[in-house]
Design a protein around this motif. Structure first.
Motif, PDB file in Angstrom:
ATOM      1  N   ARG A   1      36.194  52.020 116.254  1.00 29.17           N
ATOM      2  CA  ARG A   1      37.033  52.576 116.493  1.00 29.17           C
ATOM      3  C   ARG A   1      36.995  54.327 117.257  1.00 29.17           C
ATOM      4  NH1 ARG A   1      38.186  55.147 110.480  1.00 29.17           N
ATOM      5  NH2 ARG A   1      35.276  55.288 111.254  1.00 29.17           N
ATOM      6  N   VAL A   2      38.226  54.549 118.215  1.00 33.95           N
ATOM      7  CA  VAL A   2      38.617  56.002 118.665  1.00 33.95           C
ATOM      8  C   VAL A   2      38.939  57.266 118.354  1.00 33.95           C
ATOM      9  CG1 VAL A   2      37.909  54.098 120.896  1.00 33.95           C
ATOM     10  CG2 VAL A   2      40.167  55.003 120.258  1.00 33.95           C
ATOM     11  N   LEU A   3      39.053  57.750 118.821  1.00 34.57           N
ATOM     12  CA  LEU A   3      39.320  59.142 118.396  1.00 34.57           C
ATOM     13  C   LEU A   3      40.349  59.677 119.767  1.00 34.57           C
ATOM     14  CD1 LEU A   3      39.967  61.440 116.402  1.00 34.57           C
ATOM     15  CD2 LEU A   3      37.790  62.377 116.528  1.00 34.57           C
ATOM     16  N   CYS A   4      41.003  60.209 120.100  1.00 36.91           N
ATOM     17  CA  CYS A   4      41.485  61.329 121.259  1.00 36.91           C
ATOM     18  C   CYS A   4      41.579  62.842 120.365  1.00 36.91           C
ATOM     19  CB  CYS A   4      42.873  61.389 121.150  1.00 36.91           C
ATOM     20  SG  CYS A   4      43.147  59.368 121.740  1.00 36.91           S
ATOM     21  N   THR A   5      40.901  63.695 121.747  1.00 38.58           N
ATOM     22  CA  THR A   5      40.356  64.724 121.384  1.00 38.58           C
ATOM     23  C   THR A   5      41.070  66.249 122.339  1.00 38.58           C
ATOM     24  OG1 THR A   5      37.992  64.886 121.940  1.00 38.58           O
ATOM     25  CG2 THR A   5      38.477  64.207 119.359  1.00 38.58           C
ATOM     26  N   PRO A   6      41.503  67.281 121.728  1.00 40.40           N
ATOM     27  CA  PRO A   6      41.367  67.536 122.531  1.00 40.40           C
ATOM     28  C   PRO A   6      40.921  67.848 123.736  1.00 40.40           C
ATOM     29  CG  PRO A   6      41.740  69.001 120.966  1.00 40.40           C
ATOM     30  CD  PRO A   6      41.699  67.992 120.454  1.00 40.40           C
ATOM     31  N   PRO A   7      40.257  68.451 125.233  1.00 45.76           N
ATOM     32  CA  PRO A   7      39.584  68.488 126.154  1.00 45.76           C
ATOM     33  C   PRO A   7      38.950  70.315 126.379  1.00 45.76           C
ATOM     34  CG  PRO A   7      42.079  69.277 127.236  1.00 45.76           C
ATOM     35  CD  PRO A   7      42.195  69.184 125.405  1.00 45.76           C
ATOM     36  N   GLU A   8      37.762  70.485 125.829  1.00 47.67           N
ATOM     37  CA  GLU A   8      36.701  71.478 126.220  1.00 47.67           C
ATOM     38  C   GLU A   8      37.276  72.557 126.597  1.00 47.67           C
ATOM     39  OE1 GLU A   8      34.423  71.162 123.417  1.00 47.67           O
ATOM     40  OE2 GLU A   8      34.415  69.041 122.845  1.00 47.67           O
ATOM     41  N   PRO A   9      37.386  74.388 125.793  1.00 53.61           N
ATOM     42  CA  PRO A   9      37.795  75.238 126.833  1.00 53.61           C
ATOM     43  C   PRO A   9      36.848  74.836 128.233  1.00 53.61           C
ATOM     44  CG  PRO A   9      36.897  75.601 124.119  1.00 53.61           C
ATOM     45  CD  PRO A   9      36.898  74.167 124.353  1.00 53.61           C
ATOM     46  N   GLY A  10      37.231  74.742 129.162  1.00 55.90           N
ATOM     47  CA  GLY A  10      37.269  74.941 130.458  1.00 55.90           C
ATOM     48  C   GLY A  10      36.982  73.933 130.839  1.00 55.90           C
ATOM     49  N   GLN A  11      37.616  72.765 130.700  1.00 57.58           N
ATOM     50  CA  GLN A  11      37.067  71.484 130.742  1.00 57.58           C
ATOM     51  C   GLN A  11      37.939  71.082 132.047  1.00 57.58           C
ATOM     52  OE1 GLN A  11      36.640  67.964 128.496  1.00 57.58           O
ATOM     53  NE2 GLN A  11      37.472  67.088 129.399  1.00 57.58           N
TER      54      GLN A  11
ATOM     55  N   SER B   1      45.332  60.461 128.680  1.00 60.77           N
ATOM     56  CA  SER B   1      45.230  61.480 129.746  1.00 60.77           C
ATOM     57  C   SER B   1      45.665  62.727 128.531  1.00 60.77           C
ATOM     58  CB  SER B   1      46.589  62.305 130.843  1.00 60.77           C
ATOM     59  OG  SER B   1      47.520  61.455 130.741  1.00 60.77           O
ATOM     60  N   GLY B   2      45.441  64.466 128.755  1.00 63.40           N
ATOM     61  CA  GLY B   2      45.224  65.147 127.956  1.00 63.40           C
ATOM     62  C   GLY B   2      43.945  65.700 127.207  1.00 63.40           C
ATOM     63  N   GLY B   3      43.405  64.636 126.469  1.00 63.48           N
ATOM     64  CA  GLY B   3      42.288  64.906 126.344  1.00 63.48           C
ATOM     65  C   GLY B   3      41.104  64.345 126.717  1.00 63.48           C
ATOM     66  N   ASN B   4      39.637  63.782 125.721  1.00 67.85           N
ATOM     67  CA  ASN B   4      38.917  63.273 126.277  1.00 67.85           C
ATOM     68  C   ASN B   4      39.044  61.831 124.498  1.00 67.85           C
ATOM     69  OD1 ASN B   4      37.346  64.617 127.736  1.00 67.85           O
ATOM     70  ND2 ASN B   4      36.783  65.720 125.828  1.00 67.85           N
ATOM     71  N   LEU B   5      38.810  60.777 125.221  1.00 70.76           N
ATOM     72  CA  LEU B   5      38.616  59.497 124.379  1.00 70.76           C
ATOM     73  C   LEU B   5      37.280  59.507 123.752  1.00 70.76           C
ATOM     74  CD1 LEU B   5      40.755  57.524 122.922  1.00 70.76           C
ATOM     75  CD2 LEU B   5      39.490  55.753 124.045  1.00 70.76           C
ATOM     76  N   LEU B   6      37.044  59.399 122.342  1.00 76.50           N
ATOM     77  CA  LEU B   6      35.298  58.981 121.688  1.00 76.50           C
ATOM     78  C   LEU B   6      35.496  58.259 120.988  1.00 76.50           C
ATOM     79  CD1 LEU B   6      35.162  62.559 120.281  1.00 76.50           C
ATOM     80  CD2 LEU B   6      34.770  61.754 122.976  1.00 76.50           C
ATOM     81  N   VAL B   7      34.665  57.697 121.009  1.00 75.28           N
ATOM     82  CA  VAL B   7      34.002  56.337 120.239  1.00 75.28           C
ATOM     83  C   VAL B   7      33.159  56.724 119.020  1.00 75.28           C
ATOM     84  CG1 VAL B   7      33.016  54.253 120.222  1.00 75.28           C
ATOM     85  CG2 VAL B   7      33.974  54.230 122.456  1.00 75.28           C
ATOM     86  N   GLN B   8      33.348  56.641 118.273  1.00 78.32           N
ATOM     87  CA  GLN B   8      33.690  57.195 116.367  1.00 78.32           C
ATOM     88  C   GLN B   8      32.342  56.273 116.301  1.00 78.32           C
ATOM     89  OE1 GLN B   8      37.872  57.830 114.453  1.00 78.32           O
ATOM     90  NE2 GLN B   8      36.368  59.250 114.040  1.00 78.32           N
TER      91      GLN B   8
END
Lengths: 376, 106
Positions: free
Chosen positions: A274-284, A262-269
């Motif tokens: 490999r995965v990267l956790c990123t903060p949520p987009e503004p207004g997401q 929780s807390g952001g998005n999980l992206l497959v790089q």
């Protein structure tokens, strides 16, 4: 049950063994003109009888109840008089988050933690949050949940399977037969998105996957902050594959299930998973976001992925699933009859993102067929 | 019954109608009257079948009427009662503390 039209009155049954809590809930709910508390129950048994008799639009229920537990009452209500249930309990936060998952798996629509002595908000704010969640819950078209009947027949330990839905299936027939073009030997990743009703659907789907699956499984489940570790732990104890929470910089492991934190998005790089956790987009609005993950999967893996969009309110995941399909991935959407909320899969279907629309119990066999595997 | 007070968080409801707030306070006084004596029996004997539920209910309800300290004590009592081997001395301290904190409601 039918879904109330927007703006139509919402009738509520309140279930709590504390007179203080029942009064607070009644006052909080009825602060909005179109909400009416039509009944109060002090234990789970009373709740089951009252809901069957009054057929309210929604139920607001504590979990820690005398005579019959909240979990059993939820199962029985969902089996006999399916009604959207919002759980409001002190037993769903922090280390108790597995109780929240049990309640959701039993058929509750959502959970809200009771305020504790160290919470910082005012009770007016809690009351407002409660009404917001109740309004959303009241619009969920719930389906019959069989576990209460299984409990009665001594089979409650078995994995529930959804069936006997009270809603008519979508008029459109299933799309192309699956597998459309033979097994996808190169598939490395199965990406699954879910929201309202998701824990139950995930349990059903993941329970049917074999322990020696060669693909990695990535799950994005909309869930409030703090509940994801409980979801992972709960599923880990019930499904054949190991279930973990994703971490930035790690790789997804074949034969295991990774749940987006929780807390952001999980992206497959990349195609090495490999995965990267990123903060949520503004207004997401929905966090973690399914679209963000699915779109990253489409970019990283193209046809070497398989996307599944399960039950949920809203349209998160629809655009991402379309991106996956456009890059050659096989895509599956849960059908209306077995979805607790046919929102996200319907949006994906409308976009043309769904290659195969299937009832929940048929998704795992179809997935394994697409991977060239027989159902275990 | 103590007056409605300004307390640390969470703050009691302000936008509810006065009769609703009065009803909450009356219900809490009733809950204290029925549950606290059962918890006080812990001073003389073993936990009863409803001890954990009584502590839990008081812990949740005290928040609603703006008694966070009593809520914390009741929750600590609930946790101690849930331990494999509850510490009787600590149980007694917690019951006495809770009794003091809820004195105005009895």
């Amino acid at each position: 049950m039918s879904v109330p039209a927007q703006g139509s009155p919402v009738t509520v049954v309140v279930v709590d063994d504390s007179a203080v809590q029942r009064r607070f809930l009644r006052a909080a709910v009825e602060a909005e003109k179109d909400f009416t508390v039509v009944g109060e129950a002090r234990n789970g048994k009373e709740a089951v009888a009252l809901v069957a008799r009054l057929r309210p639009t929604a139920v607001l229920m504590d979990l820690d109840l005398p005579v019959m537990s909240g979990i059993e009452a939820i199962e029985r209500i969902m089996s006999g008089s399916p009604t959207p249930i919002l759980v409001y309990s002190a037993f769903v936060a922090g280390t108790n988050s597995e109780n929240a998952l049990q309640a959701l798996a039993a058929g509750a629509v959502d959970v809200l933690a009771k305020p504790g002595p160290d919470d910082t908000g005012s009770l007016d704010e809690y009351a407002a949050a409660l009404r917001r969640k109740l309004r959303v819950a009241a619009r969920v078209r719930v389906i019959t949940h069989p576990r209460g009947r299984l409990r009665g027949s001594g089979m409650s330990g078995e994995t529930p399977s959804l069936g006997g839905g009270i809603r008519r299936p979508l008029s459109a027939p299933p799309l192309e037969p699956l597998p459309a073009d033979g097994p996808r030997d190169a598939v490395k990743l199965v990406a699954i998105g879910a929201s309202t009703g998701g824990p139950q659907a995930l349990l059903t789907l993941l329970s049917a996957l074999p322990a020696d699956l060669c693909q990695a499984v990535l799950v994005v489940q909309h869930m409030a902050e703090g509940f994801i570790p409980g979801l992972a732990s709960w599923l880990d104890g019930l499904v054949p594959l190991p279930v973990v929470v994703g971490e930035s910089g790690r790789r997804l492991v074949p034969g295991s299930v990774t749940i987006a934190p929780s807390g952001g998005n999980l992206l497959v790089q990349d195609n090495r998973l490999r995965v990267l956790c990123t903060p949520p987009e503004p207004g997401q609005f929905h966090i973690p976001g399914i679209d963000a993950t699915f779109e990253s999967v489409a970019r990283a893996l193209g046809p070497d992925a398989l996307g599944i969009l399960l039950t949920g309110m809203g349209r998160d995941g629809a655009a991402g699933l379309l991106a996956m399909r456009e890059r050659g991935a096989t895509t599956i959407g849960q059908d209306e009859a077995t979805s607790a909320v046919y929102g996200m899969p319907a949006a994906a279907f409308a976009l043309g993102a769904v290659e195969h629309q299937l009832p929940l119990p048929e998704i795992a066999p179809a997935l394994l067929a697409a991977l060239g595997r027989a159902l275990a | 019954m103590p007056d409605a007070q300004d307390v640390t968080s969470p703050r009691p409801p302000r936008t509810l109608p006065p009769e609703a707030i009065a009803g909450l306070r009356e219900a809490f006084a009733g809950e204290v009257a029925s549950r606290l004596p059962r918890l006080q029996e812990l001073l003389d004997g073993a936990p009863g079948p409803d001890s954990v539920r009584d502590a839990h209910a008081l812990g949740s309800s005290a928040v609603v009427v703006g008694e966070p300290d009593a809520s914390r004590t009741a929750r600590a009592l609930e946790a101690e009662l849930g331990a494999d081997v509850p510490d009787r001395e600590r149980l007694a301290v917690l019951v006495r503390t809770l009794t003091d904190q809820l004195q105005g409601w009895t």
